[in-house]
Design an enzyme around this catalytic site. Structure first.
Site, PDB file in Angstrom:
ATOM      1  CD  GLN A 275      -4.009  -4.348  -2.187  1.00  0.00           C
ATOM      2  OE1 GLN A 275      -4.763  -5.293  -2.385  1.00  0.00           O
ATOM      3  NE2 GLN A 275      -3.564  -3.584  -3.178  1.00  0.00           N
TER       4      GLN A 275
ATOM      5  NE  ARG B 143       2.161  -0.712  -9.924  1.00  0.00           N
ATOM      6  CZ  ARG B 143       2.205   0.549  -9.500  1.00  0.00           C
ATOM      7  NH1 ARG B 143       2.931   1.430 -10.151  1.00  0.00           N
ATOM      8  NH2 ARG B 143       1.513   0.927  -8.436  1.00  0.00           N
TER       9      ARG B 143
ATOM     10  NE  ARG C 273       0.885  -5.386 -12.438  1.00  0.00           N
ATOM     11  CZ  ARG C 273       0.732  -4.519 -11.461  1.00  0.00           C
ATOM     12  NH1 ARG C 273       1.484  -4.613 -10.378  1.00  0.00           N
ATOM     13  NH2 ARG C 273      -0.160  -3.547 -11.556  1.00  0.00           N
TER      14      ARG C 273
ATOM     15  CG  ASP D 216       2.969  -2.441  -6.708  1.00  0.00           C
ATOM     16  OD1 ASP D 216       2.350  -3.485  -6.988  1.00  0.00           O
ATOM     17  OD2 ASP D 216       2.594  -1.641  -5.832  1.00  0.00           O
TER      18      ASP D 216
ATOM     19  NE  ARG E 179      -1.556   1.383   3.531  1.00  0.00           N
ATOM     20  CZ  ARG E 179      -1.656   0.707   2.388  1.00  0.00           C
ATOM     21  NH1 ARG E 179      -1.935   1.344   1.253  1.00  0.00           N
ATOM     22  NH2 ARG E 179      -1.477  -0.606   2.369  1.00  0.00           N
TER      23      ARG E 179
ATOM     24  CB  SER F 241      -0.972  -9.150   1.201  1.00  0.00           C
ATOM     25  OG  SER F 241      -1.967  -8.244   0.737  1.00  0.00           O
TER      26      SER F 241
ATOM     27  CE  LYS G  29       0.513  -6.978  -6.762  1.00  0.00           C
ATOM     28  NZ  LYS G  29       0.237  -6.098  -5.592  1.00  0.00           N
TER      29      LYS G  29
ATOM     30  N   GLY H 236      -7.832  -2.652  -6.291  1.00  0.00           N
ATOM     31  CA  GLY H 236      -7.760  -3.709  -5.292  1.00  0.00           C
ATOM     32  C   GLY H 236      -7.538  -3.147  -3.903  1.00  0.00           C
TER      33      GLY H 236
END
Length: 426
Positions: free
Chosen positions: A168, A386, A344, A313, A26, A166, A340, A94
């Site tokens: 994003q 991750r 995951r 996350d 950002r 979200s 993701k 992403g």
């Protein structure tokens, strides 16, 4: 590159956590949209953030590295971007592809943004729909997956209710909202991370936030110096490691303590974790502090859909903690994890089962029984940073050796991970 991890006797020491990846993306994009020159300190040097820098270079933005994690960004203003290349490569990120789509939607040229094989499997309909409602002309590949071709248009404000939590998607709409005449309104069911709202305010945007509503008026950002807090999503791997490895005590400094990101710390405390949090200062609207952690006996808890946005996350490493907690931990409402860098839910179930954990994959979550002794085995990263770091922490408490294939995936978010971990191992 494969990695072999052996059990640790204890973890001791103090480390600084590298800059937050979400905030770094950002900072780079918003500084590029501002007027003037911004200095960004403690920027994440993760591969994902380097992808954002590469894409911004392709849009004519001058970004110069002054030190290891300090960068100068010469803003182009809202509409001052130029097309150095009509194909932008977001790599594995992403965040890069989704946030920049919000910018490209309102710029006066055509462009295509794509990424690696993993990114080309990730869904983009969630940004295509609202940006199209704002007037953007967007074309995607099969099943609305990258590459994405965007023909920039003069955008109009919308009133948009988020179908899923979200940050994003929310940020892509907010970026596009800056390029409009008028006010764009976003309604959230669950509050997602609010770094964009905070940085927009810091950079002078006309923004109103009162959950569940966000209102952003079109207008110009103004440059300012930005310090990126340490990444809580990176810190949490060391937190859980210190909780699970006996006779451990560590301190993590300069960690971002944004309340929309600390859900995992809250969950761990409910599990009985010995975690002490000391707020230190506020910089560019973000709270920083120190986290101290000691070995703890954990108990199982339930985690629901309302909890997930503040820990999305961290679910893989939280699942590992649950394997050592007394009772059955139930995680629900986490179907977003299937979209993701890997699926995951499936990947963490497979990885922990290989080590002997009692874990069941559900359609939207996990059920984990504990405490269960773990035994070293060969595991996979699935190309997911991750997952790679979670299995490394698991290796610290597993009997014998744990091998993690394709461990280089950690470079996507935390290239310093193993060096920092080695500093703590006794």
């Amino acid at each position: 590159m494969d990695k072999v991890i052996s059990a640790a006797k204890s973890l001791k020491g103090v480390i600084d956590i590298p800059g937050d990846k979400s905030i770094s993306h950002r900072a780079l994009i918003f500084a590029s949209m501002a007027t003037g020159i911004s200095k960004i300190e403690n920027l994440s040097t993760a591969a994902d953030c380097m992808s954002t820098i590469s894409c911004l270079h392709s849009l004519g933005v001058k970004i110069e590295k002054q030190a290891d994690s300090t960068f100068m960004v010469e803003g182009k203003g809202r509409f001052g971007f130029t097309q150095q290349s009509n194909i932008l490569d977001a790599g594995n990120s992403g965040t890069t592809i989704r946030l920049l789509s919000g910018l490209l939607a309102g710029l006066p040229f055509e462009s295509t943004i794509t990424g690696d094989k993993s990114l080309q499997k990730r869904p983009m309909k969630r940004i295509i729909d609202p940006l199209s409602q704002m007037g953007a002309k967007i074309f995607a590949g099969d099943n609305n997956k990258p590459p994405i071709s965007i023909k920039g248009q003069k955008l109009t404000p919308i009133f948009y209710t988020m179908p899923v939590a979200s940050a994003q998607v929310k940020t892509a709409i907010m970026i596009a909202g800056l390029l409009c005449d008028g006010t764009t309104t976003i309604i959230e069911k669950y509050q997602s991370r609010d770094h964009t709202e905070r940085m927009f305010k810091y950079l002078g945007a006309s923004i109103s936030t009162a959950f569940p509503k966000i209102e952003i008026r079109g207008g110009q950002l103004t440059s300012a110096d930005i310090f990126v807090p340490g990444d809580i999503s990176s810190a949490i791997f060391f937190v859980v490691a210190a909780l699970l490895v006996k006779n451990s005590n560590i301190k993590l400094k300069n960690v971002g303590l944004n309340p929309t990101r600390t859900g995992c710390l809250t969950a761990l405390k409910k599990m009985g974790a010995n975690i002490s949090i000391t707020p230190d200062e506020i910089r560019n609207e973000e709270l920083l502090g120190t986290i101290e952690v000691s070995s703890s006996d954990l108990k199982a808890i339930n985690i629901g859909a309302e909890d997930i946005p503040s820990m999305i996350d961290e679910i893989p490493i939280l699942a590992l903690a649950a394997t050592q907690a007394k009772g059955k931990t139930i995680i629900l409402g986490a179907e977003e994890l299937r979209f993701k860098e890997s699926d995951r839910l499936k990947a963490i179930t497979d990885g922990l089962k290989r080590l002997g954990a009692s874990i069941i994959e559900k359609s939207d979550g996990l059920e984990i029984d504990g405490p269960t002794p773990l035994i070293g085995a060969e595991t996979e990263s699935y190309g997911d940073h991750r997952l790679a770091m979670t299995m490394a922490v698991a290796g610290l408490i597993a009997k014998g050796e744990t091998k993690i294939n394709n461990f280089e995936a950690v470079n996507i978010s935390f290239p310093e991970f193993m060096n920092n971990l080695q500093m703590l191992i006794n």
